[in-house]
Every structure is written in structure tokens, then in C-alpha cells.
Design a protein around this motif. Structure first.
Motif, PDB file in Angstrom:
ATOM      1  N   ALA A  64      52.374  32.478  40.533  1.00  0.00           N
ATOM      2  CA  ALA A  64      52.052  31.903  41.839  1.00  0.00           C
ATOM      3  C   ALA A  64      52.218  32.885  42.990  1.00  0.00           C
ATOM      4  O   ALA A  64      51.442  32.869  43.951  1.00  0.00           O
ATOM      5  CB  ALA A  64      52.922  30.669  42.082  1.00  0.00           C
ATOM      6  N   ASP A  65      53.206  33.780  42.899  1.00  0.00           N
ATOM      7  CA  ASP A  65      53.504  34.642  44.049  1.00  0.00           C
ATOM      8  C   ASP A  65      52.971  36.064  43.902  1.00  0.00           C
ATOM      9  O   ASP A  65      53.378  36.952  44.648  1.00  0.00           O
ATOM     10  CB  ASP A  65      55.012  34.673  44.308  1.00  0.00           C
ATOM     11  N   GLN A  66      52.061  36.303  42.966  1.00  0.00           N
ATOM     12  CA  GLN A  66      51.480  37.646  42.904  1.00  0.00           C
ATOM     13  C   GLN A  66      50.543  37.839  44.092  1.00  0.00           C
ATOM     14  O   GLN A  66      49.958  36.882  44.622  1.00  0.00           O
ATOM     15  CB  GLN A  66      50.763  37.870  41.574  1.00  0.00           C
ATOM     16  N   LYS A  67      50.350  39.088  44.511  1.00  0.00           N
ATOM     17  CA  LYS A  67      49.654  39.334  45.770  1.00  0.00           C
ATOM     18  C   LYS A  67      48.141  39.162  45.678  1.00  0.00           C
ATOM     19  O   LYS A  67      47.484  38.908  46.682  1.00  0.00           O
ATOM     20  CB  LYS A  67      49.978  40.747  46.286  1.00  0.00           C
ATOM     21  N   ASP A  68      47.568  39.303  44.503  1.00  0.00           N
ATOM     22  CA  ASP A  68      46.117  39.194  44.342  1.00  0.00           C
ATOM     23  C   ASP A  68      45.766  38.053  43.391  1.00  0.00           C
ATOM     24  O   ASP A  68      46.548  37.722  42.494  1.00  0.00           O
ATOM     25  CB  ASP A  68      45.538  40.506  43.808  1.00  0.00           C
ATOM     26  N   PRO A  69      44.576  37.472  43.537  1.00  0.00           N
ATOM     27  CA  PRO A  69      44.211  36.328  42.701  1.00  0.00           C
ATOM     28  C   PRO A  69      44.139  36.636  41.206  1.00  0.00           C
ATOM     29  O   PRO A  69      44.551  35.820  40.392  1.00  0.00           O
ATOM     30  CB  PRO A  69      42.833  35.918  43.240  1.00  0.00           C
ATOM     31  N   LEU A  70      43.621  37.819  40.854  1.00  0.00           N
ATOM     32  CA  LEU A  70      43.446  38.167  39.438  1.00  0.00           C
ATOM     33  C   LEU A  70      44.045  39.543  39.175  1.00  0.00           C
ATOM     34  O   LEU A  70      43.653  40.527  39.815  1.00  0.00           O
ATOM     35  CB  LEU A  70      41.970  38.184  39.057  1.00  0.00           C
ATOM     36  N   MET A  71      44.959  39.608  38.221  1.00  0.00           N
ATOM     37  CA  MET A  71      45.593  40.885  37.896  1.00  0.00           C
ATOM     38  C   MET A  71      45.727  41.043  36.395  1.00  0.00           C
ATOM     39  O   MET A  71      45.918  40.061  35.666  1.00  0.00           O
ATOM     40  CB  MET A  71      46.959  40.990  38.578  1.00  0.00           C
ATOM     41  N   LEU A  72      45.617  42.288  35.930  1.00  0.00           N
ATOM     42  CA  LEU A  72      45.769  42.616  34.519  1.00  0.00           C
ATOM     43  C   LEU A  72      46.901  43.625  34.389  1.00  0.00           C
ATOM     44  O   LEU A  72      46.955  44.608  35.148  1.00  0.00           O
ATOM     45  CB  LEU A  72      44.483  43.221  33.945  1.00  0.00           C
ATOM     46  N   SER A  73      47.779  43.403  33.430  1.00  0.00           N
ATOM     47  CA  SER A  73      48.927  44.291  33.248  1.00  0.00           C
ATOM     48  C   SER A  73      49.070  44.693  31.797  1.00  0.00           C
ATOM     49  O   SER A  73      48.808  43.904  30.883  1.00  0.00           O
ATOM     50  CB  SER A  73      50.223  43.599  33.717  1.00  0.00           C
ATOM     51  N   ALA A  74      49.482  45.944  31.603  1.00  0.00           N
ATOM     52  CA  ALA A  74      49.889  46.459  30.310  1.00  0.00           C
ATOM     53  C   ALA A  74      51.165  47.253  30.559  1.00  0.00           C
ATOM     54  O   ALA A  74      51.597  47.397  31.706  1.00  0.00           O
ATOM     55  CB  ALA A  74      48.794  47.340  29.706  1.00  0.00           C
ATOM     56  N   TRP A  75      51.792  47.764  29.512  1.00  0.00           N
ATOM     57  CA  TRP A  75      53.028  48.512  29.724  1.00  0.00           C
ATOM     58  C   TRP A  75      52.759  49.726  30.621  1.00  0.00           C
ATOM     59  O   TRP A  75      51.998  50.613  30.288  1.00  0.00           O
ATOM     60  CB  TRP A  75      53.616  48.964  28.403  1.00  0.00           C
ATOM     61  N   GLY A  76      53.343  49.708  31.817  1.00  0.00           N
ATOM     62  CA  GLY A  76      53.187  50.819  32.748  1.00  0.00           C
ATOM     63  C   GLY A  76      51.867  50.856  33.485  1.00  0.00           C
ATOM     64  O   GLY A  76      51.618  51.803  34.244  1.00  0.00           O
ATOM     65  N   LYS A  77      51.018  49.840  33.328  1.00  0.00           N
ATOM     66  CA  LYS A  77      49.689  49.842  33.940  1.00  0.00           C
ATOM     67  C   LYS A  77      49.400  48.496  34.591  1.00  0.00           C
ATOM     68  O   LYS A  77      49.777  47.449  34.065  1.00  0.00           O
ATOM     69  CB  LYS A  77      48.606  50.126  32.897  1.00  0.00           C
ATOM     70  N   GLN A  78      48.705  48.532  35.735  1.00  0.00           N
ATOM     71  CA  GLN A  78      48.324  47.274  36.386  1.00  0.00           C
ATOM     72  C   GLN A  78      47.035  47.455  37.185  1.00  0.00           C
ATOM     73  O   GLN A  78      46.805  48.503  37.792  1.00  0.00           O
ATOM     74  CB  GLN A  78      49.430  46.796  37.310  1.00  0.00           C
ATOM     75  N   LEU A  79      46.210  46.415  37.155  1.00  0.00           N
ATOM     76  CA  LEU A  79      44.909  46.469  37.814  1.00  0.00           C
ATOM     77  C   LEU A  79      44.604  45.136  38.478  1.00  0.00           C
ATOM     78  O   LEU A  79      44.786  44.076  37.878  1.00  0.00           O
ATOM     79  CB  LEU A  79      43.819  46.788  36.784  1.00  0.00           C
ATOM     80  N   THR A  80      44.117  45.204  39.708  1.00  0.00           N
ATOM     81  CA  THR A  80      43.586  44.026  40.394  1.00  0.00           C
ATOM     82  C   THR A  80      42.072  44.035  40.271  1.00  0.00           C
ATOM     83  O   THR A  80      41.440  45.076  40.483  1.00  0.00           O
ATOM     84  CB  THR A  80      43.975  44.040  41.883  1.00  0.00           C
ATOM     85  N   VAL A  81      41.477  42.906  39.912  1.00  0.00           N
ATOM     86  CA  VAL A  81      40.019  42.801  39.815  1.00  0.00           C
ATOM     87  C   VAL A  81      39.537  41.670  40.708  1.00  0.00           C
ATOM     88  O   VAL A  81      40.270  40.715  40.996  1.00  0.00           O
ATOM     89  CB  VAL A  81      39.550  42.573  38.362  1.00  0.00           C
ATOM     90  N   GLU A  82      38.298  41.800  41.148  1.00  0.00           N
ATOM     91  CA  GLU A  82      37.724  40.789  42.035  1.00  0.00           C
ATOM     92  C   GLU A  82      37.231  39.558  41.280  1.00  0.00           C
ATOM     93  O   GLU A  82      37.222  38.452  41.809  1.00  0.00           O
ATOM     94  CB  GLU A  82      36.562  41.412  42.818  1.00  0.00           C
ATOM     95  N   SER A  83      36.790  39.775  40.037  1.00  0.00           N
ATOM     96  CA  SER A  83      36.251  38.656  39.257  1.00  0.00           C
ATOM     97  C   SER A  83      36.328  38.989  37.777  1.00  0.00           C
ATOM     98  O   SER A  83      36.586  40.135  37.387  1.00  0.00           O
ATOM     99  CB  SER A  83      34.796  38.369  39.645  1.00  0.00           C
ATOM    100  N   ALA A  84      36.074  37.982  36.957  1.00  0.00           N
ATOM    101  CA  ALA A  84      36.084  38.172  35.499  1.00  0.00           C
ATOM    102  C   ALA A  84      34.952  39.059  35.032  1.00  0.00           C
ATOM    103  O   ALA A  84      35.000  39.614  33.936  1.00  0.00           O
ATOM    104  CB  ALA A  84      36.015  36.815  34.799  1.00  0.00           C
ATOM    105  N   THR A  85      33.907  39.196  35.844  1.00  0.00           N
ATOM    106  CA  THR A  85      32.746  40.012  35.454  1.00  0.00           C
ATOM    107  C   THR A  85      32.915  41.484  35.819  1.00  0.00           C
ATOM    108  O   THR A  85      32.045  42.293  35.514  1.00  0.00           O
ATOM    109  CB  THR A  85      31.470  39.467  36.117  1.00  0.00           C
ATOM    110  N   ASP A  86      33.997  41.827  36.477  1.00  0.00           N
ATOM    111  CA  ASP A  86      34.275  43.229  36.805  1.00  0.00           C
ATOM    112  C   ASP A  86      34.291  44.047  35.508  1.00  0.00           C
ATOM    113  O   ASP A  86      34.999  43.707  34.560  1.00  0.00           O
ATOM    114  CB  ASP A  86      35.632  43.314  37.509  1.00  0.00           C
ATOM    115  N   ALA A  87      33.512  45.126  35.471  1.00  0.00           N
ATOM    116  CA  ALA A  87      33.409  45.943  34.250  1.00  0.00           C
ATOM    117  C   ALA A  87      34.753  46.528  33.841  1.00  0.00           C
ATOM    118  O   ALA A  87      34.978  46.841  32.663  1.00  0.00           O
ATOM    119  CB  ALA A  87      32.392  47.066  34.460  1.00  0.00           C
ATOM    120  N   ARG A  88      35.666  46.657  34.790  1.00  0.00           N
ATOM    121  CA  ARG A  88      36.971  47.227  34.474  1.00  0.00           C
ATOM    122  C   ARG A  88      37.828  46.295  33.614  1.00  0.00           C
ATOM    123  O   ARG A  88      38.788  46.751  32.967  1.00  0.00           O
ATOM    124  CB  ARG A  88      37.695  47.587  35.761  1.00  0.00           C
ATOM    125  N   VAL A  89      37.485  45.000  33.603  1.00  0.00           N
ATOM    126  CA  VAL A  89      38.210  44.075  32.722  1.00  0.00           C
ATOM    127  C   VAL A  89      38.026  44.496  31.265  1.00  0.00           C
ATOM    128  O   VAL A  89      38.994  44.633  30.504  1.00  0.00           O
ATOM    129  CB  VAL A  89      37.724  42.626  32.928  1.00  0.00           C
TER     130      VAL A  89
END
Length: 216
Positions: A165-190
């Protein structure tokens, strides 16, 4: 004269008709063989071409995955030298969601597990240590994006998803030592993030279990 008469007898006429019928039958058989052989050649050519296409498509897929694994993910954040001690007390992580550090001795089940309620950070971090990708979202995320990402996670071993609930961005992906914010599920970076970090090179404990832990 007898010879001419013999040629005009009913028996001769029947033989002539039979010979003609046999000739026509042989002609039909020849045409049938030609058609069959031609069709077989066409099918074989199609199979060869199709096989070649499939092999080419597989090669292209392999190349794309290799590029995803070896190329940096645009916009991701990284943390190094994360601690890995097992603790049974709450951990104050410097990032939200956390991407590593001390964690609970028991991991959160991450065998394509989609959680609809918040899960303990300390268990989720243990899952990341095992090579999982953790997808998180808050109440500002679009419903369609949450649905699409949950479907991806539900098909991907070594991944899990939950609301934060309190993360700063609506959609975020995390792995060990890595984190990414994406705008949507269709973002190629997902796709790249999943390809690169599900049991990726960053994993401290590759091959460790993602089931048999906390079920949520």
C-alpha cells in the motif's frame, strides 16, 4: 477374310472395349500417381519450409532472451553488498519494497503465487534470495495492469505478487538487489526483468525452493 470376320465378332468387340477400359484405367492410375507425388512433394516442401521457419523463430527467441539477460534494464535501481542473515525480528529496510538484506528464516511461497493481501517483507526478501521476482502494486495501479501482471506471475515459477500500500509507485518489480518501476503491464521492460532476474545471475541461492514456505 476369316481374319477380318474375327475382328468383327462380338468377342473381339468385347476385347476391344476391355482393352480400352484398361487403357483408360492405366491413364487414370498414372494421373493419380502424378497427383499423389505432386501433393507429397508440396507437403514435404511445406514441412521443410515450416520446420525451417520454426527453427528460425526458435533461434530468434533464443537470441532475444540472451539479449534480455545480458543487457541492462533501463531505469532499474541496484543495491550491492546486501546482508543475508536470518532473523526473527522485524527488519527496517532502506527501500520499499525491500530487495534484500536480513530476512526471516522461512521464505514466502513464490511458485507462481499471487497474493491479494499484503505479505511480510521479511519472508518476501527470503524469496528474492532464492531467485524470485516480486511484483507489487498499490491502490493507484490500473485494474487491467494488476490483472495482466497477476496472470504473468501465475504462469511463472519463482515469482510472486502482492499489494504494498505504501510503495511510492503504482507498479514495481523487485529481485535480489534490483528494482524497477513500470508504467503499465505492457512495458517491454517487464518481460526483460522477468527474463533476466527469475533465477538470474543476481540470485544468492539459485535452485533453492520456492514452495514449502509461508503460504500467505
Amino acid at each position: 477374310m476369316a481374319s477380318a470376320k474375327n475382328q468383327n465378332t462380338p468377342a473381339a468387340a468385347r476385347r476391344a472395349k476391355l482393352d480400352e477400359a484398361r487403357r483408360k484405367e492405366r491413364a487414370r492410375e498414372r494421373r493419380s500417381r502424378v497427383i499423389t507425388i505432386t501433393a507429397a512433394v508440396v507437403v514435404l516442401a511445406g514441412l521443410v519450409a515450416g520446420g525451417g521457419y520454426l527453427m528460425s523463430a526458435a533461434d530468434e527467441q533464443d537470441k532475444a532472451e540472451e539479449q534480455a539477460r545480458t543487457s541492462p534494464v533501463t531505469g532499474e535501481k541496484s543495491w550491492d553488498d546486501l546482508t543475508q542473515d536470518h532473523v526473527e525480528t522485524p527488519v527496517d529496510y532502506p527501500m520499499n519494497p525491500p530487495v534484500g538484506g536480513n530476512h526471516d528464516p522461512v521464505w514466502m511461497n513464490c511458485d507462481a503465487d499471487v497474493y491479494t493481501k499484503a505479505i511480510p517483507d521479511e519472508n518476501a526478501v527470503h524469496s528474492l534470495e532464492h531467485g524470485a521476482v516480486w511484483v507489487t502494486y498499490n491502490d493507484k495501479a490500473e485494474e487491467a495492469d494488476v490483472k495482466a501482471l497477476s496472470e504473468r506471475v501465475a504462469k511463472t515459477p519463482y515469482s510472486l505478487m502482492s499489494p504494498v500500500a505504501d510503495q511510492k509507485d503504482p507498479l514495481m518489480l523487485s529481485a535480489w538487489g534490483k528494482q524497477l518501476t513500470v508504467e503499465s503491464a505492457t512495458d517491454a521492460r517487464v518481460t526483460q526483468f522477468f527474463t533476466k532476474y527469475v533465477q538470474g545471475a543476481q540470485t544468492p541461492e539459485p535452485g533453492a525452493a520456492c514452495s514449502g514456505g509461508v503460504a500467505g
